[in-house]
Design an enzyme around this catalytic site. Structure first.
Site, mmCIF file in Angstrom:
data_model
loop_
_atom_site.group_PDB
_atom_site.id
_atom_site.type_symbol
_atom_site.label_atom_id
_atom_site.label_comp_id
_atom_site.label_asym_id
_atom_site.label_seq_id
_atom_site.Cartn_x
_atom_site.Cartn_y
_atom_site.Cartn_z
ATOM 1 N N CYS A 66 48.422 -14.925 11.233
ATOM 2 C CA CYS A 66 48.226 -16.353 10.987
ATOM 3 C C CYS A 66 48.006 -16.996 12.351
ATOM 4 O O CYS A 66 47.546 -16.349 13.276
ATOM 5 C CB CYS A 66 49.418 -16.955 10.234
ATOM 6 S SG CYS A 66 50.951 -16.926 11.179
ATOM 7 N N ARG A 67 48.339 -18.261 12.491
ATOM 8 C CA ARG A 67 48.112 -18.947 13.756
ATOM 9 C C ARG A 67 49.069 -18.474 14.843
ATOM 10 O O ARG A 67 48.668 -18.195 15.960
ATOM 11 C CB ARG A 67 48.232 -20.463 13.539
ATOM 12 C CG ARG A 67 47.827 -21.285 14.737
ATOM 13 C CD ARG A 67 47.771 -22.773 14.385
ATOM 14 N NE ARG A 67 48.111 -23.556 15.563
ATOM 15 C CZ ARG A 67 49.349 -23.869 15.925
ATOM 16 N NH1 ARG A 67 50.375 -23.467 15.200
ATOM 17 N NH2 ARG A 67 49.576 -24.570 17.001
#
Length: 105
Positions: A66-67
């Site tokens: 993810c981020r």
């Protein structure tokens, strides 16, 4: 689930012939770039996300990001509960990714 450093994740992925890269960020985040050949499933879709996971091949090895590594850690936990044996979380996420980046059209 295993939390892998950026180096370990990339090295293991490179050697894995049974690998699938899974991006669990939002569409807006994906628009800023994606790891090449990743499948995008937005974890914020709730039950729809779980339904999409259920359609994946559980015999594959999943490299999830993810981020920053938080949501992908959650996704790996969900995947383990659903019967996925091999889900690897990218510590530091896409923000610290040094590898190749693709942009969707």
């Amino acid at each position: 689930m295993a939390d892998l450093s950026q180096d370990d994740w990339a090295k293991q992925l490179e050697k894995d012939t049974n690998a699938v890269v899974l991006d669990v960020r939002t569409q807006e985040e994906v628009d800023e770039g994606i790891i090449p050949n990743a499948i995008h499933l937005d974890i914020y879709k709730g039950q729809a996300f779980v339904d999409e996971l259920e359609e994946l091949d559980k015999t594959k090895n999943y490299y999830v990001y993810c981020r920053s590594g938080g949501r992908s850690g959650q996704a790996c936990g969900i995947m383990n509960q659903l019967g996925f044996d091999n889900a690897y979380n990218l510590k530091g996420g896409f923000m610290q990714w040094q590898g190749e980046v693709a942009y969707q059209e």
